[in-house]
Design a protein around this motif. Structure first.
Motif, short mmCIF file in Angstrom:
data_model
loop_
_atom_site.label_atom_id
_atom_site.label_comp_id
_atom_site.label_asym_id
_atom_site.label_seq_id
_atom_site.Cartn_x
_atom_site.Cartn_y
_atom_site.Cartn_z
N ILE A 36 59.27 81.54 45.03
CA ILE A 36 58.91 81.66 46.75
C ILE A 36 59.32 83.03 46.99
N SER A 37 58.36 83.81 47.62
CA SER A 37 58.69 84.94 48.02
C SER A 37 58.30 85.21 49.81
N THR A 38 58.93 86.34 50.17
CA THR A 38 58.73 86.62 51.71
C THR A 38 57.56 87.31 51.68
N VAL A 54 63.25 84.23 47.57
CA VAL A 54 63.75 83.17 48.57
C VAL A 54 64.20 82.03 47.42
N GLY A 55 63.43 81.66 46.32
CA GLY A 55 63.65 80.73 45.49
C GLY A 55 62.99 80.78 44.27
N PHE A 56 63.72 80.24 43.23
CA PHE A 56 62.84 80.34 41.73
C PHE A 56 63.46 79.13 40.91
N ILE A 57 62.30 78.57 40.43
CA ILE A 57 62.72 77.52 39.37
C ILE A 57 61.92 77.68 38.27
N GLU A 58 62.60 77.14 37.16
CA GLU A 58 61.91 77.05 35.90
C GLU A 58 62.15 75.88 34.80
N ILE A 70 64.98 71.14 33.38
CA ILE A 70 65.24 72.20 34.39
C ILE A 70 65.97 73.30 33.59
N THR A 71 65.68 74.45 33.43
CA THR A 71 66.52 75.53 32.83
C THR A 71 66.84 76.55 33.90
N TYR A 72 66.36 76.66 35.06
CA TYR A 72 66.93 77.48 35.80
C TYR A 72 66.36 77.04 37.32
N LEU A 73 67.27 77.31 38.11
CA LEU A 73 67.13 76.96 39.80
C LEU A 73 68.03 78.00 40.31
N ARG A 74 67.48 78.68 41.40
CA ARG A 74 68.10 79.61 42.17
C ARG A 74 67.48 79.60 43.57
N SER A 75 68.24 79.72 44.67
CA SER A 75 67.71 79.72 45.94
C SER A 75 68.64 80.47 46.70
N ASN A 76 68.01 81.51 47.42
CA ASN A 76 69.01 82.58 48.11
C ASN A 76 69.24 82.45 49.54
N ILE A 77 68.64 81.50 50.05
CA ILE A 77 68.52 80.73 51.44
C ILE A 77 69.19 79.36 51.16
N ARG A 78 70.60 79.45 51.51
CA ARG A 78 71.16 78.08 51.32
C ARG A 78 71.03 77.07 52.47
N LYS A 80 68.92 75.17 53.38
CA LYS A 80 67.86 74.90 54.27
C LYS A 80 66.69 74.14 53.49
N GLY A 81 67.07 73.60 52.41
CA GLY A 81 66.16 72.73 51.73
C GLY A 81 65.24 73.47 50.60
N PHE A 82 65.35 74.81 50.36
CA PHE A 82 64.43 75.44 49.39
C PHE A 82 64.81 74.89 48.06
N GLY A 83 65.96 74.85 47.57
CA GLY A 83 66.27 74.57 46.21
C GLY A 83 65.66 73.17 45.98
N THR A 84 65.76 72.26 47.04
CA THR A 84 65.30 70.95 46.72
C THR A 84 63.82 70.75 46.77
N LEU A 85 63.31 71.57 47.63
CA LEU A 85 61.93 71.68 47.66
C LEU A 85 61.15 72.25 46.25
N LEU A 86 61.89 73.36 45.80
CA LEU A 86 61.37 73.74 44.26
C LEU A 86 61.64 72.56 43.35
N LEU A 87 62.75 71.83 43.45
CA LEU A 87 62.93 70.75 42.45
C LEU A 87 61.83 69.74 42.81
N TYR A 88 61.51 69.52 43.92
CA TYR A 88 60.19 68.35 44.02
C TYR A 88 58.97 68.87 43.61
N ILE A 89 58.53 70.19 43.66
CA ILE A 89 57.41 70.79 43.32
C ILE A 89 57.39 70.78 41.76
N ILE A 90 58.34 71.22 41.08
CA ILE A 90 58.21 71.13 39.56
C ILE A 90 58.36 69.61 38.83
#
Length: 161
Positions: A36-38, A54-58, A70-78, A80-90
């Protein structure tokens, strides 16, 4: 190569976010990356170091074991659900592929705490000590409506600029 994501989770992102995806086939399965980019990116700009992240998952789907790791998850906006949303997408991608189980190492700041992102989604620690966790993919997908409400992804008023 990354491309703009066009799946169903796109509607849950604020208008100022752009979701990219990449899939690569490997001998035992697939490597999946979501980013996720801005801002909109050109082909030369896919570098995690230089971009407004904003966030990244691999993750890696292993078809032989019917697992997503899941080998990598990073969310720079804490928080707010971005990490959770990335998890759901993958995880949704793996679910569509018939995968049954998700694995990861908990390297979060809430390791073994009650307010842990992974525990809230249904992951459990595999051993008494150590960061390894696993979850049934169906249980995670069943929690999605609850997460929609929690993070107000259906409206996201607190994120729109």
């Amino acid at each position: 190569m990354f491309r703009l994501y066009s799946g169903s989770f796109k509607k849950y992102l604020p208008k100022w976010c752009f979701l990219y995806e990449m899939e690569k086939t490997v001998s035992h399965g697939k490597i999946l990356i979501y980013y996720i980019s801005t801002r909109l990116l050109n082909n030369k700009e896919y570098s995690l170091i230089k971009l407004p992240l904003v966030g990244f998952i691999e993750g890696i789907i292993n078809f032989n074991r019917s697992e997503l790791e899941i080998t990598y998850l990073r969310s720079n906006i804490r928080n707010k659900g971005f990490g959770t949303l990335l998890l759901y997408i993958i995880i949704q991608n793996a679910y569509k592929e018939g995968i049954k189980r998700v694995l990861l190492d908990d390297d979060s700041g809430n390791y073994r705490q009650s307010k842990n992102i992974y525990k809230n989604l249904g992951f459990n620690y595999i051993e008494e000590y150590g960061p390894e966790m696993s979850a049934n993919i169906n249980q995670i997908m069943n929690k999605f409506p609850q997460m929609l409400y929690k993070y107000k992804w259906y409206n996201i008023p607190f994120l729109n600029h």
